[in-house]
Design a protein around this motif. Structure first.
Motif, PDB file in Angstrom:
ATOM      1  N   GLY A  34     -33.388  -6.369 -72.328  1.00  0.00           N
ATOM      2  CA  GLY A  34     -33.180  -5.767 -71.022  1.00  0.00           C
ATOM      3  C   GLY A  34     -34.166  -6.319 -70.019  1.00  0.00           C
ATOM      4  N   GLY A  35     -33.863  -6.117 -68.757  1.00  0.00           N
ATOM      5  CA  GLY A  35     -34.782  -6.552 -67.720  1.00  0.00           C
ATOM      6  C   GLY A  35     -34.285  -6.213 -66.338  1.00  0.00           C
ATOM      7  N   GLY A  36     -35.220  -6.158 -65.418  1.00  0.00           N
ATOM      8  CA  GLY A  36     -34.907  -5.965 -64.011  1.00  0.00           C
ATOM      9  C   GLY A  36     -34.801  -7.313 -63.318  1.00  0.00           C
ATOM     10  N   LEU A  37     -34.113  -7.341 -62.211  1.00  0.00           N
ATOM     11  CA  LEU A  37     -33.905  -8.577 -61.461  1.00  0.00           C
ATOM     12  C   LEU A  37     -34.476  -8.444 -60.054  1.00  0.00           C
ATOM     13  CD1 LEU A  37     -30.206  -9.188 -62.518  1.00  0.00           C
ATOM     14  CD2 LEU A  37     -32.237 -10.340 -63.406  1.00  0.00           C
ATOM     15  N   THR A  38     -34.822  -9.571 -59.467  1.00  0.00           N
ATOM     16  CA  THR A  38     -35.279  -9.565 -58.087  1.00  0.00           C
ATOM     17  C   THR A  38     -34.104  -9.259 -57.156  1.00  0.00           C
ATOM     18  OG1 THR A  38     -34.909 -11.941 -57.863  1.00  0.00           O
ATOM     19  CG2 THR A  38     -37.111 -11.245 -58.565  1.00  0.00           C
ATOM     20  N   ALA A  39     -34.403  -9.059 -55.902  1.00  0.00           N
ATOM     21  CA  ALA A  39     -33.382  -8.746 -54.903  1.00  0.00           C
ATOM     22  C   ALA A  39     -32.402  -9.915 -54.745  1.00  0.00           C
ATOM     23  CB  ALA A  39     -34.039  -8.430 -53.567  1.00  0.00           C
ATOM     24  N   PRO A  40     -31.169  -9.642 -54.327  1.00  0.00           N
ATOM     25  CA  PRO A  40     -30.139 -10.688 -54.219  1.00  0.00           C
ATOM     26  C   PRO A  40     -30.530 -11.867 -53.335  1.00  0.00           C
ATOM     27  CG  PRO A  40     -29.143  -8.529 -53.973  1.00  0.00           C
ATOM     28  CD  PRO A  40     -30.630  -8.318 -53.994  1.00  0.00           C
ATOM     29  N   GLU A  41     -31.346 -11.637 -52.328  1.00  0.00           N
ATOM     30  CA  GLU A  41     -31.702 -12.755 -51.445  1.00  0.00           C
ATOM     31  C   GLU A  41     -32.548 -13.817 -52.148  1.00  0.00           C
ATOM     32  OE1 GLU A  41     -34.463  -9.274 -50.313  1.00  0.00           O
ATOM     33  OE2 GLU A  41     -32.320  -9.527 -50.610  1.00  0.00           O
ATOM     34  N   HIS A  42     -33.020 -13.530 -53.359  1.00  0.00           N
ATOM     35  CA  HIS A  42     -33.777 -14.510 -54.139  1.00  0.00           C
ATOM     36  C   HIS A  42     -32.878 -15.319 -55.082  1.00  0.00           C
ATOM     37  CE1 HIS A  42     -37.522 -12.830 -52.691  1.00  0.00           C
ATOM     38  NE2 HIS A  42     -37.037 -11.639 -52.951  1.00  0.00           N
ATOM     39  N   ALA A  43     -31.581 -15.092 -55.026  1.00  0.00           N
ATOM     40  CA  ALA A  43     -30.635 -15.760 -55.929  1.00  0.00           C
ATOM     41  C   ALA A  43     -30.328 -17.190 -55.472  1.00  0.00           C
ATOM     42  CB  ALA A  43     -29.332 -14.972 -55.992  1.00  0.00           C
ATOM     43  N   ASP A  51     -28.474 -21.274 -51.713  1.00  0.00           N
ATOM     44  CA  ASP A  51     -29.410 -20.144 -51.679  1.00  0.00           C
ATOM     45  C   ASP A  51     -28.681 -18.864 -51.317  1.00  0.00           C
ATOM     46  OD1 ASP A  51     -31.546 -21.759 -52.282  1.00  0.00           O
ATOM     47  OD2 ASP A  51     -32.101 -22.086 -50.187  1.00  0.00           O
ATOM     48  N   GLY A  52     -29.179 -17.766 -51.863  1.00  0.00           N
ATOM     49  CA  GLY A  52     -28.648 -16.456 -51.531  1.00  0.00           C
ATOM     50  C   GLY A  52     -27.589 -15.985 -52.507  1.00  0.00           C
ATOM     51  N   PRO A  53     -27.177 -14.745 -52.362  1.00  0.00           N
ATOM     52  CA  PRO A  53     -26.210 -14.185 -53.305  1.00  0.00           C
ATOM     53  C   PRO A  53     -24.825 -14.804 -53.139  1.00  0.00           C
ATOM     54  CG  PRO A  53     -26.623 -12.640 -51.524  1.00  0.00           C
ATOM     55  CD  PRO A  53     -27.576 -13.795 -51.334  1.00  0.00           C
TER      56      PRO A  53
END
Length: 110
Positions: free
Chosen positions: A39-48, A62-64
């Motif tokens: 399991g794990g948490g993810l950074t905010a979508p703007e970091h995708a 860059d971006g979601p």
């Protein structure tokens, strides 16, 4: 059987200070009960970054991929005997992270 518990983030539902401890306690319980896989948490979508290699050369954007109020905020992969057990686990996940949880079984083809 393995199930994916997806944490559905919502830009209108801010994280509160109690969540890190609650999620850690939930993770510990999953491990103690033999349900933990990963399991794990993810950074905010703007970091995708989105990768598309369907053409002649890979394209990185860059971006979601999708602009949405809801987004993938984290996940658990759990071991559960059946959907009922996975759903019961999802109630603890939802409480621990103060988010909605989507439950999906792996298809078994992998």
């Amino acid at each position: 059987m393995h199930y994916l518990l997806t944490v559905i983030g919502d830009s209108t539902n801010e994280v509160d200070d109690s969540e890190p401890g609650a999620v850690g306690a939930f993770n510990d319980q999953l491990k103690a009960d033999g349900h933990w896989v990963f399991g794990g948490g993810l950074t905010a979508p703007e970091h995708a970054t989105v990768t598309d290699n369907r053409g002649t050369a890979p394209v990185f954007t860059d971006g979601p991929f999708v602009e949405s109020k809801e987004y993938l905020a984290g996940f658990w992969v759990v071991e559960a005997d059946d959907l009922d057990v996975a759903l019961a686990l999802s109630t603890g996940a939802s409480r621990a992270c103060n988010r909605k949880i989507e439950v999906r079984p792996f298809d078994g083809l992998a």
